[in-house]
Write an enzyme that holds these catalytic residues in place. Sequence first.
Site, mmCIF file in Angstrom:
data_model
loop_
_atom_site.group_PDB
_atom_site.id
_atom_site.type_symbol
_atom_site.label_atom_id
_atom_site.label_comp_id
_atom_site.label_asym_id
_atom_site.label_seq_id
_atom_site.Cartn_x
_atom_site.Cartn_y
_atom_site.Cartn_z
ATOM 1 N N GLY A 16 3.750 27.567 88.971
ATOM 2 C CA GLY A 16 4.116 26.665 87.863
ATOM 3 C C GLY A 16 5.044 25.554 88.278
ATOM 4 N N ASP A 123 7.080 22.912 78.062
ATOM 5 C CA ASP A 123 8.305 22.574 78.788
ATOM 6 C C ASP A 123 8.208 21.156 79.351
ATOM 7 O OD1 ASP A 123 6.193 23.699 80.354
ATOM 8 O OD2 ASP A 123 7.526 23.866 82.087
ATOM 9 N N ASP A 124 9.363 20.539 79.521
ATOM 10 C CA ASP A 124 9.464 19.206 80.155
ATOM 11 C C ASP A 124 8.553 18.172 79.502
ATOM 12 O OD1 ASP A 124 11.022 20.778 81.731
ATOM 13 O OD2 ASP A 124 9.986 20.376 83.612
ATOM 14 N N TYR A 171 13.902 25.810 76.924
ATOM 15 C CA TYR A 171 13.533 27.117 77.480
ATOM 16 C C TYR A 171 14.676 27.764 78.248
ATOM 17 C CZ TYR A 171 12.483 23.826 81.247
ATOM 18 O OH TYR A 171 12.559 22.801 82.158
ATOM 19 N N TRP A 230 10.803 33.565 82.848
ATOM 20 C CA TRP A 230 10.191 32.616 83.796
ATOM 21 C C TRP A 230 11.320 32.334 84.777
ATOM 22 C CZ3 TRP A 230 6.025 28.551 82.902
ATOM 23 C CH2 TRP A 230 6.055 27.553 83.886
ATOM 24 N N ASP A 231 11.262 32.937 85.942
ATOM 25 C CA ASP A 231 12.430 32.883 86.818
ATOM 26 C C ASP A 231 12.285 31.806 87.889
ATOM 27 O OD1 ASP A 231 14.782 33.515 88.170
ATOM 28 O OD2 ASP A 231 14.637 35.598 87.502
ATOM 29 N N ASN A 232 13.158 30.801 87.805
ATOM 30 C CA ASN A 232 13.120 29.691 88.770
ATOM 31 C C ASN A 232 14.084 29.896 89.936
ATOM 32 O OD1 ASN A 232 11.201 27.992 87.486
ATOM 33 N ND2 ASN A 232 12.750 27.342 86.004
ATOM 34 N N ASP A 237 10.928 22.970 94.069
ATOM 35 C CA ASP A 237 10.265 21.679 93.846
ATOM 36 C C ASP A 237 11.257 20.563 93.554
ATOM 37 O OD1 ASP A 237 10.927 22.657 91.331
ATOM 38 O OD2 ASP A 237 8.903 22.530 90.495
ATOM 39 N N ASN A 265 8.666 31.843 89.484
ATOM 40 C CA ASN A 265 8.066 30.548 89.827
ATOM 41 C C ASN A 265 8.756 30.111 91.130
ATOM 42 O OD1 ASN A 265 6.708 27.996 89.457
ATOM 43 N ND2 ASN A 265 8.637 27.155 88.695
HETATM 44 C C1 GDL Z 1 11.229 23.443 85.244
HETATM 45 C C2 GDL Z 1 9.790 23.616 85.020
HETATM 46 C C3 GDL Z 1 9.073 24.195 86.227
HETATM 47 C C4 GDL Z 1 9.727 23.788 87.520
HETATM 48 C C5 GDL Z 1 11.138 24.310 87.473
HETATM 49 C C6 GDL Z 1 11.984 24.059 88.734
HETATM 50 C C7 GDL Z 1 10.089 25.610 83.600
HETATM 51 C C8 GDL Z 1 9.730 26.334 82.341
HETATM 52 N N1 GDL Z 1 9.523 24.410 83.819
HETATM 53 O O1 GDL Z 1 11.916 22.952 84.420
HETATM 54 O O2 GDL Z 1 7.731 23.777 86.192
HETATM 55 O O3 GDL Z 1 9.057 24.300 88.627
HETATM 56 O O4 GDL Z 1 11.836 23.736 86.411
HETATM 57 O O5 GDL Z 1 12.093 22.704 89.031
HETATM 58 O O6 GDL Z 1 10.892 26.094 84.344
#
Ligand code: GDL
Length: 459
Positions: A16, A123-124, A171, A230-232, A237, A265
């Site tokens: 994602g 999102d975004d 989110y 949703w774990d960033n 990126d 993610n």
């Molecule tokens: C985000 C984006 C995701 C992105 C991440 C890190 C969510 C729900 N959406 O805001 O696509 O990869 O940050 O940059 O996390």
Amino acid sequence: MGMPKQSDFMAGVIEGFYGEPWSQSERFDLFERMAEWGLNTYLYSPKDDLKHRALWRETYSAVEAESLGQVINASNAQGIRFIYGLGPGLDIRYSDSGDVNCLRKRLEQMLALGCHNFALLFDDIPDRMTPGDSRQFDSFASAQCHVVNDLLQWVRERCAEVRFFFCPTPYCGRMAQAGLGGEDYLSIIGRDMAPEIEVFWTGPEIISQEITVAHILEVQRVLRRKPLIWDNLHANDYDGRRFFCGPYSGRPLELREMVSGILSNPNNEYALNFIPFRTLAEFVHCRGVWDARASYLSAMREWLSQFAATGQPVALDDLILLGDCYYLPQQEGEGAELLYSWASNLVVGDYSTDDLAHFRQTASRLKVLCVRLTELRHRRLFYALSRRIWELREELDFLERYVAFRVAGGPLQEYFNSDGHLPGTYRGGIVPRLQRLMTRNSDGSFLPVQEPPNIIATS
Ligand code: GDL
């Protein structure tokens, strides 16, 4: 303490991130590993797949549908739940039946490919409605609830076992606090979004260093359901110079009881996600006490087998040291933190002979490792590392020269006559120049530099 039954708890991976999506063979490899490690859910939602966001109204060509069908089959074959994500939020008109119809058409295509788990991701995106939407809906949240509930109903008539997932516009805690999406956005979602729809949440922040029980209790209360994380933590990126291979951490084991699942993610570069996935799987299945560092070290022992090289083998300790240099967004690994403390004593403070010896030894180990990695047989892995470790090697080399000056003295410039450190080619470019205009205070706030660096355009 046990976690909910494995089949109920969703644990796995979100594709994602922004940037180039993974290849088919990477996805197939992913499903095999997930099955092996007990991860059960995969969400397909690559932000820069044109048809995921920008061209969400278009249907897939036969070729595209076929390749998605292969992903679904591969996922099913490993017993992994495949969720198909679509992000119409950039320009959807929530009140327009034509737009809703486009969503149906896409989901119809996916149903035909054997998919029955769908995520609508908001999102975004701009959190404003068109005048037409404002006439029909009281709020942005109601507009989204209307579209998502309606689609759930429509799909359910075609597929009884459908599951729906939703990513809200705010989110994370910080976005909610800032009022993104309008007043009471999350309470309206909690009240009006069909209760069986899973709602994503990234924690207090987009990239949450910690996610506490207290935080999730509050989210549960507002959303009237357990959120799906949703774990960033390992996403990279947002910074092309970094990647993250530290352990899954900053989340207590009790969290597993309070959320419906945890999906990671991760790094854009598929080959760099071994530790993120392996340690997440360990966290999810952990029965005793969670020790993130121990999980990291044992996962490193497994990852080492992917570092077979044409020349000298890579040593476990060296790989751990490298991993420590690319650990977690808000935390360096032990080895990297030590390296930093020796380097900073040597450059800006008083240093001891120990600092000097340790710095020289560690920098040299890392530099040798960076060269050794060029000989990896797993070329995707090396290509994923190559630009980052090049930079690491450059900076270590540069600091070694300064350290030599501090020790031996003499004219500083004589230590920097390398062809690698010329203006323009070393630390050059518009982005580094713009970055040098502002510095950050220790409290996190930004401040302009006293005087703009008076250096030529290319320096
Ligand atoms: C985000 C984006 C995701 C992105 C991440 C890190 C969510 C729900 N959406 O805001 O696509 O990869 O940050 O940059 O996390």
